[in-house]
Design a protein around this motif. Structure first.
Motif, mmCIF file in Angstrom:
data_model
loop_
_atom_site.group_PDB
_atom_site.id
_atom_site.type_symbol
_atom_site.label_atom_id
_atom_site.label_comp_id
_atom_site.label_asym_id
_atom_site.label_seq_id
_atom_site.Cartn_x
_atom_site.Cartn_y
_atom_site.Cartn_z
ATOM 1 N N MET A 1 -6.737 2.835 19.355
ATOM 2 C CA MET A 1 -7.312 4.178 19.374
ATOM 3 C C MET A 1 -7.252 4.841 18.001
ATOM 4 S SD MET A 1 -8.238 4.323 22.505
ATOM 5 C CE MET A 1 -8.665 6.025 22.781
ATOM 6 N N GLY A 2 -6.808 4.101 16.984
ATOM 7 C CA GLY A 2 -6.805 4.633 15.627
ATOM 8 C C GLY A 2 -5.485 5.187 15.153
ATOM 9 N N ILE A 3 -4.593 5.610 16.067
ATOM 10 C CA ILE A 3 -3.285 6.157 15.674
ATOM 11 C C ILE A 3 -2.203 5.569 16.572
ATOM 12 C CG2 ILE A 3 -4.301 8.324 14.881
ATOM 13 C CD1 ILE A 3 -3.147 9.631 17.451
ATOM 14 N N ILE A 4 -0.949 5.837 16.204
ATOM 15 C CA ILE A 4 0.194 5.420 17.021
ATOM 16 C C ILE A 4 1.338 6.422 16.819
ATOM 17 C CG2 ILE A 4 1.089 3.913 15.201
ATOM 18 C CD1 ILE A 4 2.138 2.061 17.424
ATOM 19 N N ILE A 5 2.031 6.754 17.890
ATOM 20 C CA ILE A 5 3.270 7.533 17.771
ATOM 21 C C ILE A 5 4.333 6.546 17.304
ATOM 22 C CG2 ILE A 5 4.878 9.093 18.904
ATOM 23 C CD1 ILE A 5 1.976 10.054 18.902
ATOM 24 N N GLU A 6 4.665 6.594 16.032
ATOM 25 C CA GLU A 6 5.515 5.564 15.430
ATOM 26 C C GLU A 6 7.005 5.842 15.630
ATOM 27 O OE1 GLU A 6 6.296 3.552 11.041
ATOM 28 O OE2 GLU A 6 4.570 4.856 11.361
ATOM 29 N N GLU A 7 7.387 7.115 15.561
ATOM 30 C CA GLU A 7 8.802 7.456 15.692
ATOM 31 C C GLU A 7 8.948 8.777 16.426
ATOM 32 O OE1 GLU A 7 12.897 7.836 12.971
ATOM 33 O OE2 GLU A 7 10.975 7.346 12.029
ATOM 34 N N PHE A 8 10.020 8.869 17.185
ATOM 35 C CA PHE A 8 10.299 10.064 17.981
ATOM 36 C C PHE A 8 11.780 10.396 17.819
ATOM 37 C CE2 PHE A 8 11.035 11.714 22.528
ATOM 38 C CZ PHE A 8 10.733 13.014 22.162
ATOM 39 N N ARG A 9 12.064 11.612 17.353
ATOM 40 C CA ARG A 9 13.452 12.020 17.125
ATOM 41 C C ARG A 9 13.842 13.111 18.114
ATOM 42 N NH1 ARG A 9 13.311 12.343 10.478
ATOM 43 N NH2 ARG A 9 13.541 10.090 10.098
ATOM 44 N N GLU A 84 -3.468 1.941 6.899
ATOM 45 C CA GLU A 84 -2.796 2.762 5.899
ATOM 46 C C GLU A 84 -3.278 4.208 5.922
ATOM 47 O OE1 GLU A 84 -3.110 1.009 2.070
ATOM 48 O OE2 GLU A 84 -1.936 -0.771 2.585
ATOM 49 N N GLU A 85 -4.543 4.419 6.296
ATOM 50 C CA GLU A 85 -5.104 5.759 6.306
ATOM 51 C C GLU A 85 -5.741 6.051 7.655
ATOM 52 O OE1 GLU A 85 -7.917 5.909 3.168
ATOM 53 O OE2 GLU A 85 -6.411 5.947 1.565
ATOM 54 N N PHE A 86 -5.790 7.337 8.028
ATOM 55 C CA PHE A 86 -6.488 7.736 9.237
ATOM 56 C C PHE A 86 -7.985 7.480 9.067
ATOM 57 C CE2 PHE A 86 -2.729 10.569 9.383
ATOM 58 C CZ PHE A 86 -2.235 10.216 10.641
#
Length: 628
Positions: A1-9, A84-86
């Motif tokens: 889908m073009g993006i990813i939730i990479e990290e969640f704090r 690397e880029e949106f």
């Protein structure tokens, strides 16, 4: 889908004081009950849900801590491009929120839950960050973007949460469910709508006109106009809805197989109803994707799925994971199913556990592992003994006898079945198979203990593998977690040498049915060529142990002992549990062999959290009375 939730704090949310969660396109949360899997899903849902009520009950507090109103919940999300880029659509959509990083661009969003003294309640605030702070700086970081986080952001990264209590029958009665949202507007043209409603009116009139009962009932109900003192009132009975917009209220799902009449979904089992709810979610997501494509809007569904295996048999669990893996969007799945855990990639597993005040998490460390090592972890551990992922403590043993007798003696020593204390006893089926289990236990912070045969080469290899996984250890440190059988013997020989000959012979007599069996065994096999056994010598060229044939010698006491050991070794499945039960008929402290008492003592006194305060209190006398 073009993006990813990479990290969640997460900071100060429910059972989490401070954790950083690395997410993949598909992530699997595993762990025992009440460790925080659902809380993690709820925290992520809070970040992308437009309206959500919050209260002080969401704020993490330690035992005996008094809640400070200045304490805030902070939830940070790192959104990264798949490359690397949106792409152009996402870059334009995020606009001034895009941060140019060293490696790739990203968007950092923060959700804050804090106390509002003027309102006397907790508020929810969303902001964008101008950079991604280090983990230690999260609480103090306040470099916020001046532009507000609008609702459009949340609509393009929507959360779809399916909890473990799902039921399609309940969903069909809820207009806010995924079923309700799909069927509330069935998109029929005005011309078709008028034609259909005309037909529905005719159907209703024909049903009432053909039924004396309905005509009688309608006539009686129309007397309401007399009571209400109004001539304008009219009562009608609608066997079928006259309005298309009301059809969803009477919709029904029916199932039938090829040989039987169809039945309503309400008469199906919970497994079918649960699965139908999941398929409804899948249909809703696909429909939303089409809508967003039509409107040329970016869309990244975030699927939070809780215990998809609920009510499903093992084969269905395999099928539903296959269906989940094909869903569009980023998936975070919680499970108690070792079957599902065995199907995922190893780097997708997130192990959640609770020790002390707060919940924490860890991952399998796959760095530097070869393909054969990765295969062993997946094939020899997860696919065959995946239940160890949910254990607090693992006891590994080499053979079939130990696998059968250890649970018996464990219960005698502790007064509990192993599983009652979160303990798994696992036979690795051979001395060379310990290492994959060690890696799982080490990486997931599961307490590990081993009962090993005492051959010199096995001791040497096992110590080497243990140090490779856990780091360099002294012999005294290793002995806290690994118990070696003495004098190069296996477990059957250890029992014989420890004074349990009587019980062993009684079990042989019980199973073979005659006293003379050992004598006949000796007469038949004495002087025969035995199996090849490894020596301590090694081949100079290949570094492998040299194997030599042995001639069987059953003369004297040593020979008799060897005959007994070989007899029970040839039929371990028949003898093992029976021998343990016979030993338990003894009186006194040797009801549990001393070496196993040492092993169990180490388990009870090391950092094993499965041994509860109540248990320690109940077993205190046993521990104090342990033989020297």
């Amino acid at each position: 889908m073009g993006i990813i939730i990479e990290e969640f704090r997460i900071r100060n949310f429910k059972c989490y004081e401070s954790v950083d969660v690395k997410l993949k396109n598909s992530s699997l949360l595993i762990g025992a009950n009440n460790v925080g899997k659902t809380s993690l899903l709820e925290a992520l849902e809070l970040c992308f849900t437009p309206y959500k009520r919050v209260s002080e009950e969401l704020v993490f507090i330690k035992k005996d801590e008094v809640l400070d109103r200045n304490k805030k919940i902070i939830l940070d999300v790192l959104v990264s491009p798949e490359k690397e880029e949106f792409d152009e659509m996402w870059h334009q959509f995020f606009g001034k929120f895009v941060v140019e990083g060293d490696l790739n661009d990203y968007v950092a969003l923060r959700t804050i839950v804090k106390y509002n003294p003027s309102k006397g309640e907790y508020d929810l605030e969303r902001v964008a960050l101008n950079s991604w702070p280090s983990s230690e700086e999260v609480i103090s970081y306040n470099n916020y973007n001046n532009n507000p986080v609008k609702r459009e952001i949340l609509e393009s990264i929507p959360v779809f949460y399916l909890d473990a209590k799902r039921d399609i029958v309940t969903e069909m009665g809820d207009k806010f469910s995924y079923w309700g949202k799909l069927v509330k507007d069935i998109n029929i043209t005005d011309d078709s709508l008028q034609e259909m409603e005309k037909s529905l009116n005719e159907i209703n009139d024909n049903i009432i006109g053909s039924s004396d009962v309905l005509k009688h009932l309608s006539s009686s109900l129309n007397k309401l106009s007399n009571v209400m003192n109004s001539n304008g009132n009219h009562v009608e009975i609608n066997p079928v809805s006259r309005k298309i917009r009301d059809l969803d209220k009477g919709m029904e799902i029916r199932l039938n197989d090829r040989d039987s009449e169809s039945f309503s979904i309400t008469n199906q089992g919970m497994g079918t109803r649960s699965w139908a709810t999941f398929l409804t979610l899948s249909a809703y997501i696909d429909w939303k994707i089409k809508e967003m494509d039509t409107e040329a809007k970016p869309f990244h569904p975030l699927l939070l799925l809780e215990e998809p295996e609920a009510h499903l048999h093992p084969q269905a669990q395999r099928k539903i994971y296959s269906q989940m893996s094909r869903l569009t969007g980023q998936k975070i799945i919680s499970t108690h199913s070792s079957i599902i855990a065995a199907q995922v990639n190893l780097d997708e597993i997130i192990h959640i556990y609770k020790k002390g005040n707060s919940s924490n998490l860890n991952y399998l460390n796959l760095k530097g592992l070869t393909l054969p090592e990765l295969r062993k972890i997946k094939e020899e551990v997860l696919k065959t003994r995946g239940d160890i992922l949910f254990a607090d403590t693992i006891i590994l043993c080499e053979g079939e006898t130990e696998d059968q007798v250890l649970p018996v003696f464990f219960k005698e020593y502790f007064g509990y079945e192993p599983f009652e204390l979160g303990v798994n006893i696992v036979s690795v089926r051979g001395a060379g198979n310990y290492k994959p289990f060690m890696r799982i236990a080490h990486d997931l912070d599961i307490d590990l203990f081993i009962l090993s045969d005492g051959e010199k080469r096995i001791i040497k290899d096992l110590k080497k593998h243990y140090c490779q996984v856990y780091g360099k250890r002294t012999d005294s440190e290793i002995q806290k977690n690994i118990t070696f059988l003495p004098l190069e013997c296996d477990f059957e020989e250890y029992l014989f040498d420890s004074g349990y000959q009587k019980e062993i012979l009684e079990v042989i007599d019980l199973i073979k049915g005659k006293k003379a069996f050992i004598e006949e065994f000796i007469k038949k096999n004495n002087g025969q060529t035995g199996k090849s056994k490894p020596t301590e010598e090694k081949c100079d060229s290949c570094e492998q142990y040299i194997f030599k044939k042995e001639i069987k010698d059953y003369s004297g006491e040593i020979g008799f002992k060897q005959a007994v050991i070989e007899c029970i070794s040839n039929m371990k499945a028949d003898y093992s549990s029976e021998i343990a039960e016979y030993i338990l008929q003894r009186e006194g402290p040797d009801r549990v062999p001393s070496l196993l008492q040492d092993l169990f003592f180490n388990i009870a006194t090391e950092k094993t959290y499965s041994i509860t305060k109540l248990f320690v209190k109940e077993t205190e006398e046993k521990l104090n009375d342990k033989p020297e």
